[in-house]
Scaffold this active site. Structure first.
Site, PDB file in Angstrom:
ATOM      1  CD  GLU A  80      -4.881   2.194   2.279  1.00 22.71           C
ATOM      2  OE1 GLU A  80      -4.374   2.423   1.160  1.00 22.71           O
ATOM      3  OE2 GLU A  80      -6.167   1.946   2.451  1.00 22.71           O
ATOM      4  CB  SER A 108      -7.943  -1.412   4.942  1.00 21.57           C
ATOM      5  OG  SER A 108      -8.488  -2.686   4.210  1.00 21.57           O
ATOM      6  NE  ARG A 126      -4.149  -1.850   0.279  1.00 27.48           N
ATOM      7  CZ  ARG A 126      -4.078  -3.076   0.186  1.00 27.48           C
ATOM      8  NH1 ARG A 126      -2.922  -3.845  -0.445  1.00 27.48           N
ATOM      9  NH2 ARG A 126      -5.301  -3.861   0.474  1.00 27.48           N
TER      10      ARG A 126
END
Ligand code: EPU
Length: 310
Positions: free
Chosen positions: A305, A209, A135
């Protein structure tokens, strides 16, 4: 401001420079948290076009990601099926190196085309220039707010080799006749799994997320496993272990925890949802509470994130 071509992007940047306005670039906005109202010029890239030549696909930044997935599968190409139904636009995909069900975009990227926000010059970054990580990429680091992605060039496959080692897909696979395992079928299975597991951003605002799964070394994992049996983890190619942040949060009973209209999703503990009029600040205060509680109990930092736009 919506821009539909590279020329319009360059023009918008030059206008902002003349007026000394700060510039923020937004794709679909589905992986961004606005910490405050934005000053200056907000550029939304709406360039279109998906071009398939052999195994190479060039997609414009403004195309919806899932449309690209469906179009490549329909063209007989595989590679993107595990990334079905990820919200957002193509241009945002390399920024966070989107990933799901054991596949990351980085494995398929040949080049990323962009425009330098200071000079208006066109740039082409190779896969290694992008410095992809979990990520993560150069677009979240050294090139953050420095370039506008215009196109992504991918190399996909004509021969299908399914990636089914993620537990949810393993469970699906045992129920299939082998001839049913096509890219199209995997894509449908992923869509079904996502729809069951994750709150739909079109129904209740969320950025998927909200935290990365923490990655730790093998010694640390052995010790944690003793203290917290049941904590799910996956071994990585480099010998480290990726832990389930959702489990850490869930085991603390934090589903439903609220700050204003921001809440930890009842459906999936790793997702923060906006059930009404939550501000970016509400979301960030809630995120800090979750991070603090996970730190107190497990002594593990949770990294946010999505991109926080301040
Ligand atoms: N779990 C809980 N409680 C929950 C949800 C999950 O305990 O409320 C546990 C379950 O044991 C489950 C484990 O957590 O087996 C892992 O959950 P899941 O399979 O949903 O995956 P994840 O690790 O939470 C990651 C990605 C997702 C991606 C899925 C599938 C990150 C930060 N997230 O989630 O990506 O879709 O795997 O590959 O790596 C995103 O980036 O926005 C995203 C949704």
């Amino acid at each position: 401001m919506d821009v539909d071509s590279d020329a319009e992007i360059v023009e918008a940047l030059s206008y902002a420079r003349q007026h000394r306005w700060p510039v923020t670039v937004l794709g679909g906005g589905s992986n961004s948290v606005l910490a405050q109202d934005l000053a200056g010029l907000v550029i939304c890239v709406g360039t279109r076009g998906i071009d398939v030549t052999g195994e190479r696909v060039v997609a414009a930044a403004g195309e919806p990601w899932d449309k690209l997935v469906r179009q490549t599968i329909a063209a007989g190409l595989s590679g993107l099926e595990n990334l079905t139904l990820i919200p957002g636009l193509v241009g945002a995909a390399p920024i966070q190196n989107i990933g799901a069900y054991g596949v990351e975009l980085a494995a398929m990227v040949e080049t990323v085309h962009a425009i330098d926000m200071d000079t208006g010059q066109a740039l082409v970054l190779s896969n290694s220039d992008c410095q992809f990580g979990y990520r993560d990429s150069i677009f979240k680091q050294a090139l953050r707010q420095r370039v506008i992605i215009t196109r992504v060039c991918l190399r996909l496959n004509r021969d299908f080799s399914p990636q089914l080692d993620y537990a949810d897909l393993q469970r699906w696979q045992v129920l299939q006749a082998p001839e049913n395992i096509t890219a199209e079928q995997v894509s449908r299975a992923v869509a079904e799994i996502r729809q069951k597991k994750l709150p739909d951003p079109a129904v209740i605002g969320n950025a998927g997320s909200f935290f990365k799964n923490p990655q730790i070394d093998a010694d640390h994992w052995r010790q944690l496993q003793q203290d917290f049996p049941g904590l799910p983890a996956r071994e990585q190619a480099d010998g480290s272990w990726k832990l389930s942040a959702a489990w850490l949060i869930d085991s603390l009973g934090l589903k439903g925890l609220k700050v204003g209209d921001a809440a930890v999703s009842d459906q999936h503990a790793l997702v923060l949802v906006n059930s009404g009029k939550a501000t970016g600040q509400d979301i960030l205060v809630l995120a800090r509470q979750v991070q603090q509680q996970v730190m107190n109990r497990f002594n593990l930092p949770l990294e946010i994130e999505p991109v926080v736009v301040a």
